[in-house]
Design a protein around this motif. Structure first.
Motif: not given
Length: 483
Positions: A192, A228, A232, A249
């Motif tokens: 990802h 996600f 992201r 994140s």
């Protein structure tokens, strides 16, 4: 009253002999006897660009076309001149980046891996950058790169990266970000990609790669129910009992958590935007039972709110994203279901009930065209929802539609249909429809593949295969239609 397809004056595909000329490389403007001055005024309405080839992609500025052939591998054609040359072995897929200055190609599977090539305008040949094993992704944000996983000679798994700005005419340098041990029992690794982070998941394990610092960190969350956000910058975790936690994140800080209705028989879970998710739960007592007891929830920092008694999924595409919901109304009738499009969760854009339907949405989401009815049966029709008045368009026998894209200035829906002729023969025509009037523009001698639409100017590209035989051996041509 229902409108029907009609011919607009002396149509471009009028006489059957026109098709023979077209397939010999003649253009429609030539067939109509255009003067040299008219022919030079712009591209012909229809052109056959390549024969015995299949379309891969056309860059957004319509400078280059990528295609594959049975014998010559992967080709690039400069559209302004028609100059064509081979750049790589035969690819299975390929796409240009958003700016159109780089083409990424993937080869067919050989010994469980696919070759990867990168080509830039000005290069005679594409550069082979690796052989990806399970995952390859392109990021086109502030950082532009290709990332992929590759088996190493010692049977580990390496995460590789090709920063696009480092590619030159001579080479595209490949960076190795980190390596992990291979698990023969679960070889699949998924990537990802974002501007700052690349996430790699393998079975239940998760790694986060910080592209700013170079840090590689295992994350103490199970990948099974980890999702996600589009950029992201967030990740969300679903735990037993439908407990949802949203994290940052960069810091892994918990941003919010909430709980939706628990599911008895299964659920799906996906991001809708950067800060909210869609959760579908299924309370149906056994697989395939009817009526179905499905519910869809929109969950955010404010909690979970039910948006439909249906299963809803974010519709693929760039923002503004839409939510597409589906509900089956009969245990036996295949074409009895409700379809709902939502602008935002709970805000309906358009819907159709208790009928087979498929939808096509304009880029600004202001127009929706529905295909409703039963394929291959009388009554299959198109319905237009937009700002202008409209009436349904009944499709001709044998009641089948291919393609479906919008062109602008003025807005029209482009599609192709098969028509049964008085002598029992068939013909396929490319048509446009503005919600009131449909015009047959071009006759197509063959079966068109997926429609690829480019703008400025509005142009449609597609692979057309001859009737009969199979898709592997049938002659094919790449054609361009101007609007």
């Amino acid at each position: 009253m229902h409108s029907v397809l009609h011919r607009a004056g002396p149509l471009l595909m009028g006489a059957r002999k026109l098709l023979g000329l077209l397939l010999l490389g003649m253009t429609v403007s030539h067939c109509r006897g255009a003067s040299p001055g008219e022919a030079d005024a712009g591209p012909p309405p229809v052109q056959t660009l390549l024969r015995d080839a299949a379309l891969l992609d056309v860059d957004g500025q319509q400078r280059f076309l990528a295609a594959v052939t049975r014998d010559d591998g992967t080709l690039v054609q400069e559209l302004s001149t028609g100059t064509t040359w081979p750049i790589a072995p035969k690819a299975e897929s390929g796409s240009f980046t958003r700016e159109g200055n780089l083409l990424v190609l993937q080869g067919p599977v050989t010994n469980d891996v696919r070759a990867l090539w990168v080509w830039q305008p000005g290069q005679a040949q594409a550069h082979e950058v690796g052989h990806h094993w399970a995952s390859a992704v392109v990021n086109e944000g502030t950082r532009r790169y290709l990332a992929f996983t590759e088996k190493t000679p010692d049977d580990a798994v390496a995460l590789r990266m090709v920063p696009f700005e480092t590619c030159t005419a001579e080479a595209c340098p490949v960076r190795t970000l980190f390596r992990i041990e291979n698990d023969a029992y679960y070889p699949v690794a998924t990537l990802h990609a974002g501007d700052r982070f690349i996430w790699l998941t393998k079975k239940e394990r998760v790694w986060r790669v910080d592209l700013e610092s170079g840090e590689v960190k295992p994350i103490e969350h199970s990948a099974t129910w980890l999702r996600f956000s589009p950029s992201r910058t967030r990740f969300a975790e679903l735990t037993p009992g439908q407990h949802i936690r949203m994290y940052d994140s960069a810091t892994e800080a918990l941003l919010w958590e909430t709980t939706a209705e628990a599911s008895t028989w299964g659920f799906t879970f996906s991001f809708f935007d950067e800060d909210s998710v869609i959760l579908n739960v299924n309370q149906t007592e056994e697989f395939g039972a009817f009526p179905e007891d499905r519910k869809s929830f929109h969950c955010s920092a404010q909690g979970c709110v039910q948006v439909a008694d249906a299963q809803c999924e974010p519709r693929p595409g760039n923002p503004p994203r839409l939510l597409s919901c589906f509900r089956r109304n009969s245990p036996t009738v295949n074409y009895s279901h409700d379809s709902i499009l939502m602008r935002t969760p709970g805000v309906v854009l358009s819907q159709r009930g208790d009928v087979f339907s498929d939808s096509y949405v304009s880029e600004d989401t202001e127009t929706v065209v529905w295909l409703t009815g039963k394929p291959s049966e009388p009554g299959l029709k198109l319905e237009w929802e937009g700002v202008q008045p409209s009436q349904p368009l009944v499709l001709p026998e044998p009641y089948y539609l291919r393609g479906g894209v919008f062109v602008e200035d003025p807005r029209r829906f482009v599609f192709s249909v098969d028509k049964t002729l008085p002598d029992g023969g068939k013909e396929r025509v490319l048509s446009t429809w503005d919600g009131q009037t449909a015009q047959e523009l071009y006759r197509i001698d063959g079966i068109p593949g997926p429609f690829l639409m480019r703008t400025q100017p509005s142009t449609l590209y597609t692979t057309v295969r001859e009737f009969g035989g199979d898709v592997v051996t049938n002659p094919s041509a790449i054609q361009r239609f101007s609007f």
